[in-house]
Motif scaffolding. Sequence first.
Motif, mmCIF file in Angstrom:
data_model
loop_
_atom_site.group_PDB
_atom_site.id
_atom_site.type_symbol
_atom_site.label_atom_id
_atom_site.label_comp_id
_atom_site.label_asym_id
_atom_site.label_seq_id
_atom_site.Cartn_x
_atom_site.Cartn_y
_atom_site.Cartn_z
ATOM 1 N N VAL A 172 0.857 -1.194 0.000
ATOM 2 C CA VAL A 172 0.000 0.000 0.000
ATOM 3 C C VAL A 172 0.890 1.240 0.000
ATOM 4 N N LYS A 173 0.682 2.097 -0.976
ATOM 5 C CA LYS A 173 1.406 3.360 -1.046
ATOM 6 C C LYS A 173 0.403 4.494 -0.881
ATOM 7 N N VAL A 174 0.552 5.264 0.190
ATOM 8 C CA VAL A 174 -0.344 6.393 0.457
ATOM 9 C C VAL A 174 0.395 7.680 0.140
ATOM 10 N N ILE A 175 -0.191 8.486 -0.748
ATOM 11 C CA ILE A 175 0.431 9.752 -1.150
ATOM 12 C C ILE A 175 -0.213 10.880 -0.350
ATOM 13 N N PRO A 176 0.547 11.576 0.480
ATOM 14 C CA PRO A 176 -0.017 12.624 1.339
ATOM 15 C C PRO A 176 -0.658 13.745 0.531
ATOM 16 N N SER A 177 -1.691 14.348 1.124
ATOM 17 C CA SER A 177 -2.360 15.484 0.489
ATOM 18 C C SER A 177 -1.601 16.770 0.779
ATOM 19 N N GLN A 178 -1.701 17.714 -0.132
ATOM 20 C CA GLN A 178 -1.112 19.036 0.052
ATOM 21 C C GLN A 178 -2.184 20.080 -0.210
ATOM 22 N N ILE A 179 -2.082 21.206 0.489
ATOM 23 C CA ILE A 179 -3.048 22.286 0.308
ATOM 24 C C ILE A 179 -2.585 23.237 -0.793
ATOM 25 N N VAL A 180 -3.485 23.491 -1.728
ATOM 26 C CA VAL A 180 -3.248 24.491 -2.779
ATOM 27 C C VAL A 180 -4.185 25.659 -2.506
#
Length: 316
Positions: A292-300
Amino acid sequence: MKKIIALALAVMMSLSLVCVASAEKTTYKVGILTPAATHGWVAGITYFAEQHAKQLAEAGTIEYKLSTSSNAEEMTTQIDEMILWGAQALVIAPQWEGMEVPVQNAIAQGIVCVAFDMDIAAEGIYKVTGDNESMGVAGAKYIVEKIGTEGLVVAMPVPTAGSVNELRMKGFTETMKEIAPNVKIVEYANPNFTIQDGMTVMADVLTANAKIDAVFSLDDETSLGALKAMEDAGRTEIKAITGGGGCQDYFNAIVANKDQIAACSALYSPLMIKDCLDVAVAVLGGEEVEHVKVIPSQIVDATNADEYIDPNNTIY
């Protein structure tokens, strides 16, 4: 003379090794299964998958076939077709349940299977996903930063999105309860992640609420619809709105509306489908890869939206 002969032999050996390495380069057969476009984010999955697949094919890394489908039955048929074609790996991005049996069957035949975004309950599957719960957490923090710890916040869940909706709402409501318990949250459900639904529901919200401080929208396209409804109604008191996804039109709206409303998007881009292809190639190449690869969210938001705007991307 001996030195010249030795040097020539060394060069010949090097060239020989290069030729052997080149001859041993493996091209993998990868099947890509994506959903038929129902809205921009889903269209983006196919767009970015094919974009990256072409790059890998040009490099001689993969040979690929891409199919789109509208339901589990159609995708199941396409998986069977990919197996007959000789696929060594499948990248699968369903937007519905019911893929467990055909995917488990493919894995049983030694085919590497990588799911994008949704859970598929098949033993041995790989998965690439964004962090839905953290998107809700980030949205809550952004709203409190803009309006403080009191006020009325409208949340716009999309129950049809299943676990995506549940996790984003969980992150939002739990964080709000922790950091701003005095904020009143009222929910108005959207049928789907579309601009039209966002506009229709937000029009009803504005009619029902004389004053709103912020809007927690789970998706960039519903946010675009909500912004349009606010503009049409002449409502200027709303201080903040969130979004989610990675929509180019919404990025542009964030910048265009920065003097009227603080808008942000928590990234959950269909661009992540590229990582699924990279995982498939890595596994086929014998690399150890986390399942499982979880890609962190970023705020735009208005401070960095320019970094994410791509004029060449007209899909999503």
